[in-house]
Design a protein around this motif. Structure first.
Motif, PDB file in Angstrom:
ATOM      1  N   VAL B 122       8.676  -8.358 -11.088  1.00  0.00           N
ATOM      2  CA  VAL B 122       9.785  -7.414 -11.034  1.00  0.00           C
ATOM      3  C   VAL B 122      10.956  -8.105 -10.338  1.00  0.00           C
ATOM      4  O   VAL B 122      10.777  -8.782  -9.335  1.00  0.00           O
ATOM      5  CB  VAL B 122       9.364  -6.155 -10.253  1.00  0.00           C
ATOM      6  CG1 VAL B 122      10.516  -5.184 -10.173  1.00  0.00           C
ATOM      7  CG2 VAL B 122       8.184  -5.515 -10.918  1.00  0.00           C
ATOM      8  N   VAL B 146       8.633  -1.686 -14.930  1.00  0.00           N
ATOM      9  CA  VAL B 146       7.313  -2.288 -14.790  1.00  0.00           C
ATOM     10  C   VAL B 146       6.413  -1.697 -15.871  1.00  0.00           C
ATOM     11  O   VAL B 146       6.760  -0.704 -16.501  1.00  0.00           O
ATOM     12  CB  VAL B 146       6.688  -2.005 -13.404  1.00  0.00           C
ATOM     13  CG1 VAL B 146       7.476  -2.687 -12.315  1.00  0.00           C
ATOM     14  CG2 VAL B 146       6.610  -0.519 -13.143  1.00  0.00           C
ATOM     15  N   SER B 163       0.926   1.283 -11.841  1.00  0.00           N
ATOM     16  CA  SER B 163       1.418   0.039 -12.412  1.00  0.00           C
ATOM     17  C   SER B 163       0.440  -1.107 -12.177  1.00  0.00           C
ATOM     18  O   SER B 163       0.708  -2.232 -12.547  1.00  0.00           O
ATOM     19  CB  SER B 163       2.774  -0.314 -11.811  1.00  0.00           C
ATOM     20  OG  SER B 163       2.640  -0.494 -10.423  1.00  0.00           O
TER      21      SER B 163
END
Lengths: 663, 441
Positions: B122, B146, B163
């Motif tokens: 990220v 994400v 995630s």
């Protein structure tokens, strides 16, 4: 109590993993590493005695001449709680005492005094001249409170100051009576000054950075520097009475720095983090207290409750009163709960947040706590702490409305209520003049409308082409209306059967779903001229992998008569010759006209021999010769043949001519 | 797309050493036995937080050199010679590189046939996106997005975004993932990327499940996410036409010690895993990227007529011929015989006239025999071996095929005996008639 985990306990889990990894391949050989491992395991609460035993420690203490080895051996001994006989270590003590007189390097003094401070616990040790040692250390200090390692060092560092403080602390423990109040005040001043060297990370944590000078004396980075400074202050605090002025928020930031440092797999980093935390956990200047909310993800369906604990960094409970100042739903402004004092158990270390439970629905909440520690002075804490928690639960979807509408009038052509219990699939039919409609209610456990993060409808064509649509909130429902006329281009004019999948999910939903609602057959118009209709993106089946074998088809042999037939005709072709021979026989042919003598005989023989050889030449031509060879030989034979030919023919003519005349 | 174009433009044709007259044992190692690998990180803690992965590389004989991306002495080449055989870019946020390294030099490094491992995360930088893009991989444009999967995540107390994906959709290739494959799902936390379906060179190694999507978890969605479902690739590999191999992962933590030993339970499933499949996955795929598996070479391509070992310059139609080739696979240390039942050769002129699977002796020697078709022209022996995860072998050898000569046809045809005999009987009759005509009285 084991339900309660402080933030550190979570970290602890990771450190245990790291420790397990170290166990695998590291048999620490250097004494320093052995101590680091021992200390790390001690903080983690793991007993690892096979690393080094008390007798090994004693052997080193008796024989080693290096002050560094002596120091780490004594540290190991301290961790293992070993006890030794004074008689055995007499020479070591006297050697250390004499070395103290001869050195001016900070680290050497530190190692010697550290060892002596440990041995003093076992038996009395008397320093020759504590004040001169104090002066030796003090000489190395700079104006701003930082320190040198050696008198001839170019720069100064805060880490060295930490080491100096630790050494001074040891000195006080060895000969406390020799120091007057002025010296103690000086030390305390240095200690509180050290926290001014802190630097800030963006996330609010504070640390002491390494200076170039430290690189020459072991390095270790900010972790080592911060850990050393904290240790120095703690040692001074533990050997002096009274208070050391240290700003509470700085101690908290340092604690957070260690807590967020994470694992890095390296023994040294782990040691510094754990050593630093171990010191912060038990010290006499200020113990940081951390507020943790467990669980950070609360499940409504599992009937969990929030437990809020106030602990030291290593998880020992600290009594406090906690007020929930406000509870706000994430992305909202108005708090729904204000100023509530939390119930706690007898130790006042764990607090329950019960009242809030029946007001919580699924989603994220920001809880603001005010912490007041009951025992003033010893502890440092953030007065206001904000924690984000997530509340999960089971959302319900009673039904999904699936329909086909008329584009123009909006009247319903077909509608079906799809039931999640029976999961009976629908099959729809729609043309580009219609609309597809999907609608559903999602209700939270409190029967409120819930808008999940993921609410997708997926249309998937037989050729695996997928189209994703988002269901959007409209009134109390999540809705999706697909105007097929506007979509034909997006759908690539691809008619056929599409399967409909509904995917609904959210972090707060404990029952995310992916349902196949059924199929829809779309009848879309043909693409306009010039538009290429995208067909399937299916890969060639032979992209990877063997292809089917190919064998060549040879041209078939030409058709031929069977041998019996050709043999029959072979016989038949010989029949005329046979007839000729029979005819000759019947005619009683004779050779009476053959010349009887001399040259004509020779000519006749040569003439027929010539004809015979020409015929033979033809046979040879058939068998092996080519045209050129044949023509050359033929010319030769033909030329040669003319001479006897002419002669014999004229002879025969002469022989018959008189008769004709006489007749 | 971009890479494909680039690969065509730059790549030399597959390096195949033809005609090395030697057996498998004496084949020279074309590749370095102790490859040097440059590890570029933007934070030196990666060296220790990912130490298990690096240790497994070091154990296998790689010489790792760790450098910060900002190091001013960075260089991939020195006086035109490459200093490294592979590059590991564990620096997702790197905007610039120190020294002489930049996007172009990294791409040139790949174009020279060297290998690259790139891990994103990220907040990845535009620079890394460009490099990934050149390798045929496109990351989600939203830098805060994400991969989220509410149905296939690993339960973890710290993950409140779903995630932490437990992915188990692997590519079916033992060359890439090893014989055993991954025994447990692979934990992934990072960003999504997609590969162009038309790009044959990029392979999705680890894909997301049908319920996954790529979005910013903090923000309510306004439209369907740009990447969703199985089109999301979590880890992809590229095998360029010059056999350079590139691994692109959307998650740096996939290689971390923490994920390697992370015990977890997949949501909705009752089995809990003692540890994730990450370590195995990372080790196996790094073996592939650094050519310890799936790297083939073909040597000693021969063909001749049956019963005549000499290689002719031309064949005649309907000749019976034999074709042989030796194929070896690199193991990181030696070339070992490659064994497969699907190696095929084509006898090719505009289109294949013959396509035959080669037999092998288990020692890397592949042979077959066939009859030349009754069509003449300039043919090729073509061996196109393109298997998932293996280097592409493309060998062709040209050979002309001629028709029969005039004297190579059949000489005495039984069906024509009546014609032969009628001619000769006529000739004999003519001779006899001449004699009789002249001398009969």
């Amino acid at each position: 109590m084991d339900l309660i985990k402080s933030d550190f306990m979570l970290q602890l889990f990771e450190y245990r993993i790291a420790a397990a990894m170290i166990k695998k391949d590291l048999i620490a050989s250097i004494l320093e590493e052995k101590y680091q491992l021992l200390r790390s395991f001690q903080v983690l609460g793991i007993r690892r005695e096979e690393l080094i035993t008390c007798s090994e420690v004693e052997a080193v203490l008796m024989s080693s001449t290096s002050v560094k080895d002596l120091f780490y051996a004594s540290k190991c001994g301290e961790t293992l709680l070993c006890s030794f006989q004074e008689s055995a270590l007499k020479t070591t003590v006297s050697r250390l005492l004499s070395s103290l007189d001869n050195t001016e390097a900070l680290l050497d003094i530190h190692f010697s005094l550290g060892t002596l401070a440990f041995l003093k616990v076992q038996f009395p040790v008397a320093l020759n001249d504590p004040v001169s040692i104090f002066q030796k250390i003090k000489v190395l200090s700079a104006e701003d409170g930082s320190w040198k390692y050696n008198p001839d060092d170019a720069g100064t560092s805060a880490k060295a100051a930490g080491t100096a403080l630790e050494t001074m602390g040891d000195l006080i423990s060895l000969a406390g009576q020799a120091f007057d109040d002025a010296k103690i005040r000086y030390l305390k001043g240095v200690a509180s000054k050290l926290f001014e060297f802190l630097e800030k990370y963006d996330d609010g944590t504070q640390f002491i950075d390494e200076r170039p000078l430290d690189g020459l004396y072991g390095g270790g980075g900010p972790l080592a520097a911060t850990s050393q400074v904290v240790k120095g202050v703690a040692v001074v605090a533990s050997h002096t009475s009274g208070h050391i002025e240290v700003p509470a928020e700085r101690v908290i930031s340092v604690a957070k720095f260690f807590l967020t440092a994470g694992i890095h797999g390296s023994l040294l980093d782990m040691f510094h983090v754990l050593d630093g935390l171990g010191v912060l956990d038990k010290n006499r200047f200020l113990v940081p207290v951390i507020l943790s909310v467990r669980p950070s993800v609360l499940s409504l369906s599992a009937k969990e409750v929030f437990k809020i604990s106030t602990t030291t960094v290593l998880g020992s409970p600290v009594s406090a009163t906690i007020t929930l100042r406000k509870a706000v739903r994430a992305n909202e402004k108005e708090p729904f709960l204000l100023n509530q004092v939390l119930e706690s158990d007898e130790t006042k270390g764990v607090h329950n947040l019960n009242d809030i439970l029946n007001k919580l629905d699924i989603g994220s909440y920001d809880l603001t706590f005010k912490v007041k520690i009951l025992e003033e002075g010893r502890y440092a804490t953030e007065p206001i702490t904000i924690r984000r928690v997530l509340v999960t639960g089971v959302a319900s979807i009673p039904e999904v409305e699936v329909g086909v509408l008329d584009s123009d009038t909006g009247s319903t052509d077909y509608v079906k209520r799809w039931n999640p219990m029976s999961k009976e699939v629908v099959s729809l039919y729609a043309t580009h003049l219609q609309k597809l409609y999907f609608g559903l209610d999602i209700l939270s456990p409190r029967q409120e409308q819930f808008i999940p993060h993921q609410a997708f409808l997926k249309l998937k064509h037989e050729t695996k082409v997928e189209h994703l649509f988002l269901l959007k909130p409209s009134g109390k429902k999540l809705e999706l209306s697909l105007n097929l006329l506007g979509l034909v281009e997006k759908l690539n004019y691809l008619s056929g059967i599409y399967t409909i999948d509904l995917i609904v999910g959210d972090v707060a939903m404990e029952n995310p779903v992916m349902w196949n609602l059924g199929t829809v057959e779309l009848d879309l118009p043909e693409p306009p001229e010039g538009k290429v209709k995208l067909t399937s993106q299916a890969e060639s089946p032979f992209k990877y992998g063997p292809r089917p074998e190919i064998t060549h088809m040879f041209r078939p042999a030409e058709k031929r008569a069977p041998p019996t037939l050709s043999n029959t005709f072979l016989a038949l072709t010989l029949v005329p010759l046979l007839g000729f021979l029979v005819g000759l026989k019947l005619l009683n042919t004779n050779m009476k006209n053959f010349p009887s003598s001399g040259l004509p005989v020779l000519a006749a023989l040569l003439f027929h021999l010539g004809i015979g050889s020409i015929l033979g030449l033809y046979a040879l031509f058939w068998l092996k010769l080519n045209l050129f060879q044949t023509l050359k030989l033929l010319a030769l034979l033909g030329t040669v043949l003319t001479v006897p030919g002419y002669y014999i023919l004229s002879h025969l003519a002469d022989a018959s001519a008189p008769k004709v005349k006489s007749a | 797309m971009a890479m494909a174009g680039r690969a065509i433009q730059v790549s030399s044709i597959i390096v195949i050493l033809l005609g090395i007259a030697s057996g498998s044992l004496s084949l020279p190692p074309d590749r370095s036995l102790h490859p040097r690998i440059l590890v570029l990180v933007d934070d030196l803690t990666v060296k220790s937080s990912h130490s298990l992965f690096f240790a497994s590389l070091a154990d296998r004989g790689y010489r790792l050199e760790f450098k910060l991306t900002s190091d001013p002495s960075l260089a991939l080449t020195s006086y035109g010679e490459y200093l490294f055989d592979g590059l590991i870019l564990f620096a997702p946020a790197a905007e610039h590189f120190g020294g002489s390294v930049d996007i172009a030099s990294i791409l040139d490094f790949v174009d020279s046939g060297r290998d690259l491992i790139l891990a994103a995360d990220v907040g990845m930088s535009e620079t890394l996106r460009t490099i990934a893009n050149e390798c045929g991989v496109e990351f989600d444009e939203d830098s805060n997005a994400v991969v989220i999967d509410h149905l296939n995540f690993a339960e973890s107390e710290t993950d409140t975004e779903h995630s932490l994906i437990a992915a188990d959709t692997f590519v079916a290739s033992s060359a890439i993932l090893g014989e055993k494959g991954a025994e447990a799902p692979v934990l992934f936390q990072g960003i999504a990327h997609s590969v162009a379906p038309a790009n044959d060179l990029v392979i999705k190694v680890l894909s997301a499940s049908a319920s996954a999507y790529s979005a910013n978890p903090e923000v309510q969605l306004n439209g369907p996410p740009s990447l969703s479902g199985t089109s999301i690739s979590l880890v992809s590999v590229l095998q360029a036409r010059n056999n350079a191999r590139v691994l692109i992962s959307g998650s740096l933590s996939l290689f971390s010690n923490k994920f390697f030993v992370f015990p977890f339970k997949k949501f909705g499933s009752s089995t809990s895993f003692q540890r994730s499949g990450n370590q195995m996955f990372a080790e196996e795929i790094s073996k592939w990227v650094f050519h310890e598996r799936g790297h083939l070479k073909a040597v000693n391509v021969h063909h001749h007529k049956v019963g005549n070992l000499e290689e002719p310059s031309m064949y005649r139609i309907t000749d019976h011929i034999e074709y042989s080739v030796e194929i070896y696979e690199w193991t990181g240390k030696t070339w070992k015989p490659y064994v497969a039942d699907d190696v095929q050769v084509q006898f090719y002129m505009m289109s294949p006239y013959i396509l035959k699977t080669l037999n092998h002796n288990g020692q890397g020697l592949y042979t077959t025999s066939f009859q030349v078709p009754d069509v003449y022209g300039v043919f090729q022996f073509k061996l196109d071996y393109n298997r998932l995860g293996y280097t592409t072998l493309a060998i062709s050898k040209q050979i002309p095929v001629r028709p029969f000569r005039h004297n190579e046809y059949e000489r005495f045809i039984p069906a024509a005996y009546p014609y032969y005999s009628s001619s000769f009987s006529m000739m004999f009759g003519f001779f006899l008639f001449g004699v009789v005509f002249l001398y009969h009285k």
